[in-house]
Design an enzyme around this catalytic site. Structure first.
Site, PDB file in Angstrom:
ATOM      1  N   GLN A   1       0.838  -1.210   0.000  1.00 50.69           N
ATOM      2  CA  GLN A   1       0.000   0.000   0.000  1.00 50.69           C
ATOM      3  C   GLN A   1       0.871   1.257   0.000  1.00 50.69           C
ATOM      4  O   GLN A   1       1.679   1.460   0.909  1.00 50.69           O
ATOM      5  CB  GLN A   1      -0.915   0.027   1.216  1.00 50.69           C
ATOM      6  CG  GLN A   1      -1.920  -1.113   1.282  1.00 50.69           C
ATOM      7  CD  GLN A   1      -1.454  -2.251   2.164  1.00 50.69           C
ATOM      8  OE1 GLN A   1      -0.262  -2.557   2.216  1.00 50.69           O
ATOM      9  NE2 GLN A   1      -2.384  -2.872   2.871  1.00 50.69           N
TER      10      GLN A   1
ATOM     11  N   GLN B   1      -0.225  -0.331  -5.736  1.00 58.73           N
ATOM     12  CA  GLN B   1      -1.333  -0.683  -4.853  1.00 58.73           C
ATOM     13  C   GLN B   1      -1.834   0.558  -4.111  1.00 58.73           C
ATOM     14  O   GLN B   1      -1.041   1.317  -3.557  1.00 58.73           O
ATOM     15  CB  GLN B   1      -0.906  -1.753  -3.842  1.00 58.73           C
ATOM     16  CG  GLN B   1      -2.037  -2.223  -2.950  1.00 58.73           C
ATOM     17  CD  GLN B   1      -1.666  -3.408  -2.080  1.00 58.73           C
ATOM     18  OE1 GLN B   1      -0.611  -4.011  -2.260  1.00 58.73           O
ATOM     19  NE2 GLN B   1      -2.528  -3.765  -1.147  1.00 58.73           N
TER      20      GLN B   1
ATOM     21  N   ASP C   1      -6.346  -2.707  -6.049  1.00 56.57           N
ATOM     22  CA  ASP C   1      -7.238  -1.779  -5.323  1.00 56.57           C
ATOM     23  C   ASP C   1      -6.837  -0.325  -5.563  1.00 56.57           C
ATOM     24  O   ASP C   1      -6.852   0.494  -4.638  1.00 56.57           O
ATOM     25  CB  ASP C   1      -7.195  -2.070  -3.815  1.00 56.57           C
ATOM     26  CG  ASP C   1      -7.480  -3.527  -3.483  1.00 56.57           C
ATOM     27  OD1 ASP C   1      -8.142  -4.205  -4.287  1.00 56.57           O
ATOM     28  OD2 ASP C   1      -7.030  -3.990  -2.414  1.00 56.57           O
TER      29      ASP C   1
ATOM     30  N   ARG D   1     -13.224  -5.565  -6.190  1.00 58.77           N
ATOM     31  CA  ARG D   1     -13.531  -6.547  -5.158  1.00 58.77           C
ATOM     32  C   ARG D   1     -14.070  -5.806  -3.930  1.00 58.77           C
ATOM     33  O   ARG D   1     -13.764  -4.618  -3.725  1.00 58.77           O
ATOM     34  CB  ARG D   1     -12.309  -7.383  -4.797  1.00 58.77           C
ATOM     35  CG  ARG D   1     -11.122  -6.598  -4.265  1.00 58.77           C
ATOM     36  CD  ARG D   1     -10.004  -7.543  -3.842  1.00 58.77           C
ATOM     37  NE  ARG D   1      -8.830  -6.826  -3.347  1.00 58.77           N
ATOM     38  CZ  ARG D   1      -7.853  -7.410  -2.644  1.00 58.77           C
ATOM     39  NH1 ARG D   1      -7.916  -8.696  -2.350  1.00 58.77           N
ATOM     40  NH2 ARG D   1      -6.809  -6.705  -2.242  1.00 58.77           N
TER      41      ARG D   1
END
Length: 485
Positions: A279, A301, A323, A391
């Site tokens: 992240q 990410q 994401d 998702r």
């Protein structure tokens, strides 16, 4: 007859008054919880011998909580003051507060810090307030009252779309070569903090061409700020903070903006940490009524954190792997290019991870009239990786792709799971009138929450006019937009 009408009107007025009182009491409870949460986070920082300015990675989760609770409390105070009676504002700001609370709790959990004693109560209070506003939305006599930007444009104010360094004047100029007022963006933000309360018009910050290695925060009190650059990949703001090296997801952001009414144009925002750092946010946005025009967001990410409130992106580029458009804002992307990059081995790509936690939140990610493409380095190997539209990060995750060209890199299933059956029956994922090699819905997932939208009336709730009430605040920027389907 007249007596019956009078009685009916009195009863109706009484019902509305009771409903409003219930809503305001619920907001008061939620605001109290936010105040208590903020105090707890500050005292915990002191207990660890830390502060907001220099907390280190250990205290960043607590520092995030302080900022998030203060931002949320400020908005609920505005709601209680009577500044707005707009139901859309109320639901947006309550949802933003819930997203901030959840962000705080997620950060604490990630650092192994026990949550605040009132945490569970605050979740309940915010959820109850949201439920009340959702229940009375249809009967709210002020529901159609216009959404008001935090600053009304003056006759002499230049719109974002029209602003040009050749013909327009900036309040602050940043230039690495010393030709402006400041050589760094953070020097400009410090100057902005000193001057913004004295201004009645929007403050314009012009950042000249160059690569600015900085982490920038536009705080909650810096409303109605406009950042303009010299163009995508000409004006670049970049950093490399990431979760792998100890940052929290919110604090990893190269550029974070909390002040409402933020506008940006012709700038690249980048997190260069790379895919192995997991992240690493390039841009984090919790600014209500914010507009991004002709900007680029580059990362891997978690590139673009659309954290909360109402946001609009037009003619932008977004690059990432996992994401890489995520958060719990009500956000619309129009005429944007979404570039899927090459992930690490044995990874898959997921474009969206929307974070709607309860069904009463008016939030979601809407991608309309845009393009999903492979980045240059991914084109030759895209067949070796699976790529999905999204998702479910949270149980009521909501995302739609409308009238968008989907490259063949998109897996025939379209969407993928977060973990097992989590959220599959409560999420809302939709597709409408898409095109391209990846647009066929014949082999899409069979989840209860997935929908093929067959008519324009099914897609309309996710458009600029309906989803973010954009017709009432985007025109002030001059940025082009389509209100409907």
């Amino acid at each position: 007859m007249a007596s019956w009408v009078t009685t009916f009107l009195l009863l109706f007025s009484f019902t509305i008054s009771v409903a409003c009182n219930e809503e305001l009491k619920a907001v008061q409870r939620a605001r109290f919880g936010l105040l208590q949460g903020g105090r707890w986070a500050r005292s915990s920082l002191r207990l660890h011998g830390l502060n907001l300015v220099d907390s280190g990675y250990v205290g960043e989760a607590l520092g995030d909580c302080v900022k998030l609770y203060e931002e949320s409390e400020s908005r609920l105070t505005r709601l209680l003051s009577g500044e707005t009676r707009n139901c859309d504002d109320a639901r947006t700001w309550l949802s933003s507060a819930l997203a901030s609370h959840r962000t705080c709790l997620d950060g604490l959990e990630g650092k192994g810090i026990a949550e605040a004693p009132l945490a569970r109560n605050l979740t309940v209070w915010l959820s109850e307030a949201l439920a009340l506003y959702a229940e009375h939305k249809e009967s709210d006599t002020d529901a159609e009252k216009e959404v008001q930007p935090t600053l009304q444009p003056s006759q002499n104010e230049v719109m974002l779309a029209e602003w040009s360094p050749k013909t327009s004047k900036a309040d602050i100029v940043v230039a690495k070569d010393g030709s402006g007022n400041h050589m760094t963006i953070n020097e400009a933000v410090a100057a902005l903090t000193r001057m913004v309360h004295k201004r009645t018009q929007r403050v314009v910050v012009y950042v000249k061409s160059g690569i600015y290695h900085e982490k920038v925060e536009i705080g909650k009190n810096l409303n109605n700020v406009m950042f303009v650059g010299d163009g995508v990949d000409k004006t670049i703001i970049t950093a490399d903070r990431n979760v792998h090296d100890g940052a929290t997801t919110p604090s990893s952001a190269t550029f974070g903006v909390s002040g409402d009414g933020f506008w940006a144009k012709d700038i690249t925002f980048e997190n260069r940490a790379g895919p192995d750092k997991h992240q690493a946010v390039a841009m984090r946005v919790s600014s209500d009524l914010s507009v991004f025009y002709r900007c680029s967001f580059k990362g891997y990410q978690d590139t673009l954190y659309v954290h909360s409130n109402r946001q609009f992106f037009r003619d932008c580029h977004v690059y990432g792997t996992i994401d890489f458009i995520f958060g719990n804002a009500a956000v619309v992307f129009q005429n944007c290019d979404i570039y899927v990059r090459k992930p690490m081995k044995r990874q898959s790509n997921m474009i969206t991870a929307q974070g709607r936690d309860i069904p009463d939140e008016p939030t979601g990610i809407s991608v309309q009239g845009s393009r999903v493409l492979s980045s240059p380095e991914f084109t030759t190997v895209k067949g070796s990786f699976k790529s999905f539209l999204g998702r479910p990060w949270k149980r009521y995750s909501r995302a739609v792709f409308l009238e968008t060209d989907l490259d063949g890199l998109i897996d025939p299933r379209g969407w993928t799971e977060w973990s097992g059956n989590y959220g599959l029956s409560t999420l809302y994922y939709g597709e409408y009138n898409n095109s391209g090699d990846g647009a066929s819905t014949k082999e899409r997932v069979k989840w209860p929450g997935f929908h093929v939208l067959n008519g324009a009336e099914d897609a309309m709730p996710f458009t600029v006019s309906r989803f973010i009430q954009g017709e009432k605040w985007i025109p002030a920027s001059g940025v082009p937009f389509s209100p409907g389907i």
